[in-house]
Design a protein around this motif. Structure first.
Motif, PDB file in Angstrom:
ATOM      1  N   LEU A   1       5.302  57.410  50.820  1.00 48.46           N
ATOM      2  CA  LEU A   1       4.482  56.256  50.841  1.00 48.46           C
ATOM      3  C   LEU A   1       3.218  56.353  51.493  1.00 48.46           C
ATOM      4  O   LEU A   1       2.189  55.886  50.855  1.00 48.46           O
ATOM      5  CB  LEU A   1       5.494  55.033  51.434  1.00 48.46           C
ATOM      6  N   GLY A   2       3.117  56.801  52.539  1.00 48.68           N
ATOM      7  CA  GLY A   2       1.787  57.219  53.196  1.00 48.68           C
ATOM      8  C   GLY A   2       1.193  57.970  52.240  1.00 48.68           C
ATOM      9  O   GLY A   2      -0.240  57.688  52.332  1.00 48.68           O
ATOM     10  N   LEU A   3       1.447  58.827  51.746  1.00 39.92           N
ATOM     11  CA  LEU A   3       0.687  59.999  50.909  1.00 39.92           C
ATOM     12  C   LEU A   3      -0.102  59.162  49.781  1.00 39.92           C
ATOM     13  O   LEU A   3      -1.098  59.283  49.485  1.00 39.92           O
ATOM     14  CB  LEU A   3       1.473  61.048  50.390  1.00 39.92           C
ATOM     15  N   VAL A   4       0.826  58.619  48.968  1.00 39.43           N
ATOM     16  CA  VAL A   4       0.452  57.895  47.744  1.00 39.43           C
ATOM     17  C   VAL A   4      -0.627  56.728  48.094  1.00 39.43           C
ATOM     18  O   VAL A   4      -1.692  56.820  47.288  1.00 39.43           O
ATOM     19  CB  VAL A   4       1.694  56.933  47.020  1.00 39.43           C
ATOM     20  N   LEU A   5      -0.144  55.697  49.240  1.00 35.50           N
ATOM     21  CA  LEU A   5      -1.209  54.772  49.736  1.00 35.50           C
ATOM     22  C   LEU A   5      -2.462  55.348  50.195  1.00 35.50           C
ATOM     23  O   LEU A   5      -3.613  55.133  49.922  1.00 35.50           O
ATOM     24  CB  LEU A   5      -0.726  54.028  50.834  1.00 35.50           C
ATOM     25  N   GLY A   6      -2.345  56.478  50.846  1.00 32.46           N
ATOM     26  CA  GLY A   6      -3.644  57.207  51.399  1.00 32.46           C
ATOM     27  C   GLY A   6      -4.491  57.976  50.350  1.00 32.46           C
ATOM     28  O   GLY A   6      -5.530  57.785  50.740  1.00 32.46           O
ATOM     29  N   ALA A   7      -3.702  58.371  49.399  1.00 30.12           N
ATOM     30  CA  ALA A   7      -4.702  59.166  48.549  1.00 30.12           C
ATOM     31  C   ALA A   7      -5.321  58.074  47.573  1.00 30.12           C
ATOM     32  O   ALA A   7      -6.632  58.260  47.263  1.00 30.12           O
ATOM     33  CB  ALA A   7      -3.876  59.972  47.578  1.00 30.12           C
ATOM     34  N   ALA A   8      -4.788  56.909  47.412  1.00 26.96           N
ATOM     35  CA  ALA A   8      -5.333  55.981  46.710  1.00 26.96           C
ATOM     36  C   ALA A   8      -6.580  55.362  47.529  1.00 26.96           C
ATOM     37  O   ALA A   8      -7.581  55.114  47.168  1.00 26.96           O
ATOM     38  CB  ALA A   8      -4.342  54.658  46.255  1.00 26.96           C
ATOM     39  N   LEU A   9      -6.229  55.044  48.804  1.00 27.38           N
ATOM     40  CA  LEU A   9      -7.499  54.383  49.587  1.00 27.38           C
ATOM     41  C   LEU A   9      -8.743  55.762  49.711  1.00 27.38           C
ATOM     42  O   LEU A   9      -9.709  55.337  49.929  1.00 27.38           O
ATOM     43  CB  LEU A   9      -6.665  54.549  51.054  1.00 27.38           C
ATOM     44  N   GLY A  10      -8.303  56.952  49.822  1.00 29.54           N
ATOM     45  CA  GLY A  10      -9.318  57.943  49.856  1.00 29.54           C
ATOM     46  C   GLY A  10      -9.944  58.028  48.850  1.00 29.54           C
ATOM     47  O   GLY A  10     -11.141  58.215  48.834  1.00 29.54           O
ATOM     48  N   LEU A  11      -9.512  57.702  47.581  1.00 29.59           N
ATOM     49  CA  LEU A  11     -10.532  57.579  46.384  1.00 29.59           C
ATOM     50  C   LEU A  11     -11.172  56.609  46.477  1.00 29.59           C
ATOM     51  O   LEU A  11     -12.250  56.408  45.448  1.00 29.59           O
ATOM     52  CB  LEU A  11      -9.380  57.623  45.230  1.00 29.59           C
ATOM     53  N   ALA A  12     -10.893  55.444  47.096  1.00 33.51           N
ATOM     54  CA  ALA A  12     -11.632  54.171  47.169  1.00 33.51           C
ATOM     55  C   ALA A  12     -12.840  54.145  48.255  1.00 33.51           C
ATOM     56  O   ALA A  12     -13.493  53.313  48.210  1.00 33.51           O
ATOM     57  CB  ALA A  12     -10.618  52.885  47.267  1.00 33.51           C
ATOM     58  N   LEU A  13     -12.604  55.301  48.935  1.00 35.67           N
ATOM     59  CA  LEU A  13     -13.784  55.154  50.058  1.00 35.67           C
ATOM     60  C   LEU A  13     -15.059  55.840  49.380  1.00 35.67           C
ATOM     61  O   LEU A  13     -14.967  56.817  48.682  1.00 35.67           O
ATOM     62  CB  LEU A  13     -13.358  56.268  51.213  1.00 35.67           C
TER      63      LEU A  13
END
Lengths: 287, 274
Positions: free
Chosen positions: A77-89
């Motif tokens: 869960l952390g990886l999926v959400l983290g990757a999604a957030l990283g792409l939004a930065l």
């Protein structure tokens, strides 16, 4: 000074410190887990008795299962959400990108304190639900922290680790060639195709690095499952801690055997992850 | 869309702390009130400071000595970490040698081995080495988890250093000292400072190593908070105050990195430890 000497002298302090502190810790504890612990009145070296107990005792097997059911969902869960957030930065950091990093900069015990003030029986969440008229007494809210579901542990891991993955992903993305996505666009790729075939492969090395580190952490973590597990969800690390804290000192080799089995498990998991990445994500290997 | 998502996380990352502030300032906060029934300033006649902060400030809590221990240990960890990690990072950044992969792997190993396993082992070897329950023992133990991080970051910083500059300076007669003082130090300082700040922060976060090696002597703020938490009960004002105290270094670091060092540091790929 010859090159060889420069290399040796440069590396010597770090390797010496690593060998003294890390090395003695690992090998000393290995010896103890094999029965060499005169300090605790155990002199049975070499014996596999403690490891046999690890693999035969029902409690330890349950703890191993709980270690996996705690670490894997949180990591994924952390990886999926983290990757999604990283792409939004954004490439140029704004205030949001700075604030996002806060969980990274506080210790896990503070995250546990936050989880407690929000999710505990009479915590802020329960009060908010009561204010909305959804529940009447704290008991109406399912036990989030110390119940069998382990929601508190999961939320704490994810809250703390999403920014970590996000920053790694954002950094790799900032260094990636933006023309690839443009080319894909020119050739008629939809946004979803661009994400699938251009952006994701570009940031995969960062996701893999984050996966290795968060998985290793979550499998071996003590504070969060100890403090938020409520004593019913002991992972391997928590059981090792409890056995170590037992007043009966002759139990301590048992704690070390659990810790060593856990370490071996983490190393195998990480190695497996890297091998799998090399096999199914060509191009990521070697990083 | 991306902006909403980003700001959502920014709020999720920071807003929860508001509850800690409220909890630390409440005098009475009974169920089911969303905000305290009685704030500390309404009960000023009974208590001089908010209950949590009053206890933290009193000598009975040993919170201030613990904070001092946190800071002195972290300072020593940073110094020792830099002394051992910087030369290694320099070699890794600039030299090709046999066994390089093995060395890099060894230096990354503390990232994979659980802190608990290292701490349990150290609890015994610290006794044998005579550093159990000593300040130095805690410092040495803390350097282990900072090492992978420091070496990686400093190697990235070193790689950004153009060695032709040093050669040019030498051609013009600069000795080793002058090259270090006038060239390397000014150029590398922002990156090294950022690495040092993270090492400092990481040391203030460590609990398990501190408890097991310090054996009661190394009582840091993180250890104090650790000892108060758990059990599923609501958070008491003292723990809330300690948690806020422990949040402070990280926030300061963020301000320093974003405000002071922003333009000059590239921390890409540097964030290795959570």
């Amino acid at each position: 000074m010859s090159r060889r000497w420069r290399v040796a002298l440069g590396l010597a302090p770090a390797l010496a410190l690593l060998a003294t502190v890390f090395g003695t810790a690992l090998f000393g504890s290995l010896a103890q887990s094999l029965g060499h612990a005169p300090a605790y009145g155990v002199e049975a070296f070499p014996t596999l008795r403690y490891y046999r107990a690890v693999f035969t005792e029902a409690g330890v097997a349950a703890a191993a299962a709980r270690t996996l059911t705690t670490a894997l969902p949180a990591t994924i869960l952390g990886l999926v959400l983290g990757a999604a957030l990283g792409l939004a930065l954004p490439a140029r950091r704004d205030l949001a990108a700075s604030l996002v990093q806060v969980p990274l900069l506080v210790p896990y015990v503070v995250a546990v304190a936050l989880a407690t003030v929000w999710l505990a029986g009479g915590g802020v969440l329960a009060r908010a639900l009561a204010a909305l008229g959804l529940i009447e007494v704290p008991h109406d809210l399912p036990r989030l922290l110390d119940g069998a579901a382990g929601v508190g542990v999961l939320v704490t891991f994810v809250w703390k680790q999403v920014p970590f993955t996000a920053l790694l992903v954002a950094a790799v993305r900032a260094g990636a060639d933006p023309r690839l996505a443009e080319v894909a666009h020119v050739f008629g790729a939809t946004p979803l195709q661009r994400l699938r075939y251009v952006t994701l492969p570009q940031v995969m090395p960062a996701v893999l690095a984050a996966a290795v580190i968060t998985l290793a952490y979550n499998l071996g973590a003590l504070e969060v499952p100890l403090l938020l597990g409520g004593g019913v969800r002991d992972t391997l690390a928590v059981s090792a801690w409890r056995v170590y804290a037992d007043p009966d000192l002759t139990q301590r080799p048992q704690a070390l055997a659990i810790a060593w089995s856990l370490t071996a498990g983490v190393v195998i998991a990480v190695a497996g992850l890297l091998v799998a990445a090399r096999r199914w994500l060509p191009g990521v290997a070697g990083r | 869309m991306a902006r909403v998502w980003r700001w959502g996380w920014a709020l999720g990352a920071t807003l929860p702390f508001a509850a800690l502030v409220v909890a630390s300032l409440a005098f009475r906060w009974s169920w089911p009130d969303l905000l305290p029934t009685e704030w500390w300033w309404e009960a000023r006649r009974t208590v001089r400071l908010p209950i949590g902060w009053d206890y933290v400030a009193s000598s009975a809590s040993r919170a201030l000595p613990a904070l001092l221990t946190s800071v002195t240990v972290a300072t020593a960890v940073t110094a020792l970490g830099l002394v051992v990690a910087w030369p290694a990072a320099r070699v890794i950044a600039h030299e090709r040698f046999r066994g390089r992969q093995a060395v890099e792997l060894a230096l990354l190993a503390p990232l994979v081995v659980p802190e608990l396993a290292v701490a349990l082992g150290l609890a015994v070897s610290a006794v044998q080495l005579g550093v159990a329950g000593t300040w130095w023992g805690v410092v040495a133990a803390h350097v282990v988890p900072t090492l992978p991080y420091l070496v990686r970051t400093l190697a990235a910083v070193e790689q950004g250093f153009d060695r032709d500059l040093a050669d040019a300076a030498r051609v013009h007669g600069a000795d080793a000292w002058a090259v270090f003082w006038f060239l390397r130090l000014p150029l590398l300082a922002p990156g090294v400072a950022a690495a040092a700040l993270f090492a400092f922060l990481l040391s203030t976060h460590l609990v398990v190593l501190t408890v097991l090696v310090g054996q009661g002597r190394g009582e840091t703020t993180a250890v104090q908070l650790f000892a108060r938490l758990g059990g599923g009960a609501a958070l008491d004002p003292v723990s809330a105050a300690l948690a806020l105290l422990l949040t402070l270094p990280g926030v300061l670091l963020l301000v320093v990195l974003d405000g002071v060092l922003r333009r000059r540091v590239d921390l890409r790929g540097a964030v290795l430890r959570m």
